[in-house]
Design a protein around this motif. Sequence first.
Motif, PDB file in Angstrom:
ATOM      1  N   GLY A   1      21.278   3.384  -1.937  1.00  0.00           N
ATOM      2  CA  GLY A   1      21.305   3.465  -0.481  1.00  0.00           C
ATOM      3  C   GLY A   1      20.833   4.779   0.096  1.00  0.00           C
ATOM      4  N   ARG A   2      20.481   5.714  -0.769  1.00  0.00           N
ATOM      5  CA  ARG A   2      20.044   7.040  -0.313  1.00  0.00           C
ATOM      6  C   ARG A   2      18.529   7.113  -0.369  1.00  0.00           C
ATOM      7  NH1 ARG A   2      19.150  11.723  -3.428  1.00  0.00           N
ATOM      8  NH2 ARG A   2      19.124  13.654  -2.189  1.00  0.00           N
ATOM      9  N   TYR A   3      17.924   7.508   0.746  1.00  0.00           N
ATOM     10  CA  TYR A   3      16.466   7.619   0.811  1.00  0.00           C
ATOM     11  C   TYR A   3      16.002   8.777  -0.057  1.00  0.00           C
ATOM     12  CZ  TYR A   3      11.851   8.781   2.753  1.00  0.00           C
ATOM     13  OH  TYR A   3      10.528   9.077   2.902  1.00  0.00           O
ATOM     14  N   LEU A   4      14.982   8.522  -0.879  1.00  0.00           N
ATOM     15  CA  LEU A   4      14.419   9.575  -1.718  1.00  0.00           C
ATOM     16  C   LEU A   4      13.096  10.101  -1.164  1.00  0.00           C
ATOM     17  CD1 LEU A   4      15.131   8.181  -5.311  1.00  0.00           C
ATOM     18  CD2 LEU A   4      16.520   9.728  -3.911  1.00  0.00           C
ATOM     19  N   THR A   5      12.107   9.238  -1.025  1.00  0.00           N
ATOM     20  CA  THR A   5      10.806   9.662  -0.525  1.00  0.00           C
ATOM     21  C   THR A   5       9.965   8.429  -0.227  1.00  0.00           C
ATOM     22  OG1 THR A   5       8.954  11.191  -0.917  1.00  0.00           O
ATOM     23  CG2 THR A   5       9.570   9.754  -2.740  1.00  0.00           C
ATOM     24  N   THR A   6       8.799   8.653   0.368  1.00  0.00           N
ATOM     25  CA  THR A   6       7.816   7.597   0.592  1.00  0.00           C
ATOM     26  C   THR A   6       6.533   7.979  -0.116  1.00  0.00           C
ATOM     27  OG1 THR A   6       8.784   7.072   2.752  1.00  0.00           O
ATOM     28  CG2 THR A   6       6.555   6.259   2.320  1.00  0.00           C
ATOM     29  N   LEU A   7       5.952   7.021  -0.816  1.00  0.00           N
ATOM     30  CA  LEU A   7       4.744   7.248  -1.604  1.00  0.00           C
ATOM     31  C   LEU A   7       3.576   6.521  -0.948  1.00  0.00           C
ATOM     32  CD1 LEU A   7       6.381   6.689  -5.107  1.00  0.00           C
ATOM     33  CD2 LEU A   7       5.919   8.877  -3.985  1.00  0.00           C
ATOM     34  N   PHE A   8       2.440   7.218  -0.854  1.00  0.00           N
ATOM     35  CA  PHE A   8       1.300   6.690  -0.107  1.00  0.00           C
ATOM     36  C   PHE A   8       0.071   6.408  -0.956  1.00  0.00           C
ATOM     37  CE2 PHE A   8       3.606   9.694   2.680  1.00  0.00           C
ATOM     38  CZ  PHE A   8       4.102   8.779   3.591  1.00  0.00           C
TER      39      PHE A   8
ATOM     40  N   GLU B   1       0.809  -1.192   0.000  1.00  0.00           N
ATOM     41  CA  GLU B   1       0.000   0.000   0.000  1.00  0.00           C
ATOM     42  C   GLU B   1       0.866   1.277   0.000  1.00  0.00           C
ATOM     43  OE1 GLU B   1      -3.361   0.011  -0.229  1.00  0.00           O
ATOM     44  OE2 GLU B   1      -3.399  -2.158  -0.103  1.00  0.00           O
ATOM     45  N   SER B   2       2.048   1.216   0.570  1.00  0.00           N
ATOM     46  CA  SER B   2       2.933   2.374   0.566  1.00  0.00           C
ATOM     47  C   SER B   2       4.349   1.908   0.302  1.00  0.00           C
ATOM     48  CB  SER B   2       2.852   3.149   1.883  1.00  0.00           C
ATOM     49  OG  SER B   2       3.109   2.308   2.986  1.00  0.00           O
ATOM     50  N   ALA B   3       5.178   2.840  -0.201  1.00  0.00           N
ATOM     51  CA  ALA B   3       6.507   2.449  -0.668  1.00  0.00           C
ATOM     52  C   ALA B   3       7.523   3.528  -0.347  1.00  0.00           C
ATOM     53  CB  ALA B   3       6.474   2.195  -2.171  1.00  0.00           C
ATOM     54  N   ALA B   4       8.622   3.126   0.316  1.00  0.00           N
ATOM     55  CA  ALA B   4       9.762   4.004   0.550  1.00  0.00           C
ATOM     56  C   ALA B   4      10.817   3.680  -0.505  1.00  0.00           C
ATOM     57  CB  ALA B   4      10.321   3.805   1.950  1.00  0.00           C
TER      58      ALA B   4
ATOM     59  N   ILE C   1      13.098  -0.601  -3.064  1.00  0.00           N
ATOM     60  CA  ILE C   1      11.758  -0.104  -2.737  1.00  0.00           C
ATOM     61  C   ILE C   1      11.213  -0.946  -1.587  1.00  0.00           C
ATOM     62  CG2 ILE C   1       9.450   0.413  -3.608  1.00  0.00           C
ATOM     63  CD1 ILE C   1      10.704   0.239  -6.459  1.00  0.00           C
ATOM     64  N   LYS C   2      10.960  -0.299  -0.466  1.00  0.00           N
ATOM     65  CA  LYS C   2      10.419  -0.995   0.694  1.00  0.00           C
ATOM     66  C   LYS C   2       8.905  -0.801   0.712  1.00  0.00           C
ATOM     67  CE  LYS C   2      14.583  -0.601   3.548  1.00  0.00           C
ATOM     68  NZ  LYS C   2      15.146  -0.137   4.840  1.00  0.00           N
ATOM     69  N   VAL C   3       8.198  -1.897   0.504  1.00  0.00           N
ATOM     70  CA  VAL C   3       6.746  -1.843   0.367  1.00  0.00           C
ATOM     71  C   VAL C   3       6.088  -2.517   1.564  1.00  0.00           C
ATOM     72  CG1 VAL C   3       4.763  -2.405  -1.083  1.00  0.00           C
ATOM     73  CG2 VAL C   3       6.977  -1.898  -2.142  1.00  0.00           C
TER      74      VAL C   3
END
Length: 963
Positions: free
Chosen positions: A867-874, A859-862, A895-897
């Motif tokens: 290795g650099r964090y960009l954003t999280t999508l909801f 449902e959401s994805a970081a 992508i961490k979902v």
Amino acid sequence: MFKPFLSISRKVILLLVMSAAFFSFRIEKPIKEKENGRIHWPELKQEVKPWTRWWWFGNAVTEKDLTAALEAYKQAGLGGVEITPIYGVHGAEDQFINFLSPAWMDKLSYTLQEAKRLGLGVDLANASGWPFGGPWVDETIACKNMVSKTFTIEGGQKVTESIKYVQKPLVRTAGDKKVDIRELKEPITANNNLQAYAFDQVRFEKELPLISVTANKITSQGFDEVIDLTDNVINGRLEWTAPNGKWLVCALFQGDHGKMVERAGPGGEGNVIDHFSAEALEKYLLQFDKAFKGYDLSYLRYFFNDSYEVDDAQGQANWTPDFLTAFKKMRGYDLRQHIPALLGIDTEEKNKRILYDYRLTVSDLLLEVYTKNWQRWAAKQGKGIRNQAHGSPANVLDLYAASDIPEIEGTDIVNLKSAPSAGHVTGKNLISSESATWLNEHFESNLGDVKTAIDKLWLAGVNHVFYHGTAYSPQDATWPGWLFYAAVHFTPNNSLWDHFGAFNQYVARGQAFLQAGKPSNDILLYFGVSDLWSETGKSMLHHFHSNRFFDELSLKACGTYLSEHGYSWDAISDKQLLDVEYQNTALLIGSNSYKTIIVPETHHMPVATFEKLMMLAQKGASIVFHKNLPTDVPGFANLTEARQRMQLLKEKLAFTGYQGSQIAKYGKGQIVLSEGLVDLSGHTDVVPERIYAVGLQSIRRVKEDGNYYYFIHNPLQSPFEGWITLNADYQSAALYNLMTGIDGYAKTRRHGNQAEIYLQLKPAESIVLETFKGSYKGNHYPYYEVSGNPIPCSTNWQINFIKGGPRLPNSLYAKELQSWTDYGEAYTSFSGTATYKTKIPALPTKADAWRLDLGEVHESAAVYLNGRYLTTLFSTPYSLEIPSDQLKGNDELEIKVSNLMANRIADLDKRNVQWRIFYNTNFNARKKKNMGEDGKFTAKNWTPKPSGLIGEITLTPLTLSGN
């Protein structure tokens, strides 16, 4: 309610607003700061961060778990908690702590110390559950009702029946324990195991005390002679013989409403207080004074009251022992002289007028002896009150206005404006909300759903969000832990928790802007309750509920039109209107200025309100009435005088026609009666925000330097791209992306005498825009144009399951992405987080940036790159822009979902694993289809919810457009 207005045409309301525009002048707000043109994000202080309602189940809290919970909340970006003690959990009985006991106070003190250490704020509900009540609320100060008996006799006769009323027994519970009221002891607190009973309403069979007995002589015009016979009742018999004529004998009795505290925790069970009694509130709060003595509560911020749900029961709490005395003091006449009308059996006209005065008195009691006295009690301790006034049988705008922080809940933007309106016209900066309450069925809400709810609240004027909410749960509690039934479950056990912090950053950034400056609305929209309160019906009281607040008023249709077409407004009550002043072409109240007052179609209006409107017009204001001036005054008190005063003012108005309107000059201003459309080309003061015409929505705040912050939202399912103009004096503007933190000066151009601003917004995207009167240069906000076709990102994915349960499935390798539930039983029950890793090869074309489109996400994805964090999508569209200099070739994309809790809950239910372990309401279903044989929620029939990344992930080349 004047029902024909509810079907009013938009054409008519358009005239209403445009008439106001024609007779308004531009308001120059005083400027206290000098414009500097800098792009600047406000500081993310404690109060701009989202807070959460924190339920303490059975008060079974430990210092170890309190610290762990608070540290988790701090890490997730919450700003504070509101402690609400509620019912307990089966199996934890030996840990229950009675509300307000010394042991409970020790836990509160420890919580305050830890919260202070962590920089988290703390509010406290002034009850265990809701509404106010508890075991120390005895029958004398508990909520009451009034019941009646009537007898018709002829002259020379006596009433042969006894003047007695025996209350019928009643018991309602929220728990599963079977109840026979004959086995219960009175008072209810004398019974054991109150948690298991979960009483909602209890009335014992008893003879009720007599309030009054009157004899009323019947005539062809109603009633004309009244004899007080209360003292003539001896041992239940009326010792009186009727004189000549026909008589109606009315006997009133005081009964027990019987409402119990809902969802009460240990030590909080018992009667709800009489909200109309100063004595009841004083004795109720005295218990807190005793409990608080000797404890340092200096760090506690505000006390909280949940919505008025006293009448969420059988019947209504419609009486208080001193009601007749209060009525005479407030209305100026003796209600006992008009009992038939109170009971609805006099003439229709008399019934309406007496009922209005009765309802007005109830409203005044809720304001004066409950809300204001509660606020004074809190203020003596250096605290404030956060108050959900909705649900009350009162003019709720006045109750909100008497609160330090008015709080609303709901989903309808127009109705949500009730609490913000009251806050704005009384100069309050913080307007809070109970947010995201039970959005969907249990375990089916994602953070995108929460964002939709928060954006609506913000557009209505809320700027201090409280999630509904977060359940305290011991660290060693079996998954899913302790949960509250009517919630989205913002807890560490939620599989979306790891993405919650990114979402909270979005909320904090937004509220940092929405708490800055002051509200900036053009119209005061009259909240007239007189027509509604003059209507008879089945119930004596009328309640204003949060998501139906304005629905029965003419204001609703008018407010809906205004909101949908971009006009900014605040509702204002009769009492609040009396504080409005007119100076330098502006209507002033609560340190805010407005341009006009609109009165939706109204037939009954208090004469003091009408006189105030006329006085404002005399000083120069334009007052717009829809269709007609009020035709009468409400109520019975001073009726002849009030009618004369209104008529004298009306006679001073000489109306002439103007473009479909009727206009009467009055002093320096005018009164406008609106019927048709008017062409308002060239009139620019009360005009809508034109962005509404292209489907966007907004709310604005005026800054100390005279510029504005606009919160702009795209509610459409398609992207918006184009030039916009705003109702502000500006030459340049800055944009602040609340989700990504990207900012920059906006692209602008001149179109005639107006500066235009270029916007690009994805579906459901929101942004803050800051206006500047001067022209400024610097880093530009990035605008992108597609410069090529999408390119598949990869056909080689490694999927690792890193967090969640019931167990971590084996890793997967895939060329085509599909729901991880398609891979077998071990995956269908999994709720948690998986990482998707791949390599992005060197891209075949050059571009300024690339749009990474994740396609379908559940449902959401970081998103991480190298290795650099960009954003999280909801929420859809799950896409982001990556500058080309971050893509070097052979880049690692991770992508961490996270999916919903739903699949794991369904697995528990299918295996008959008991996780619903709560006293009181043990998890009701929201939808009937999810109701089990026991009437409670079950997910055993659910099919697996899609989870993870599904479909093709692409990269699309982009070109930066010129600024």
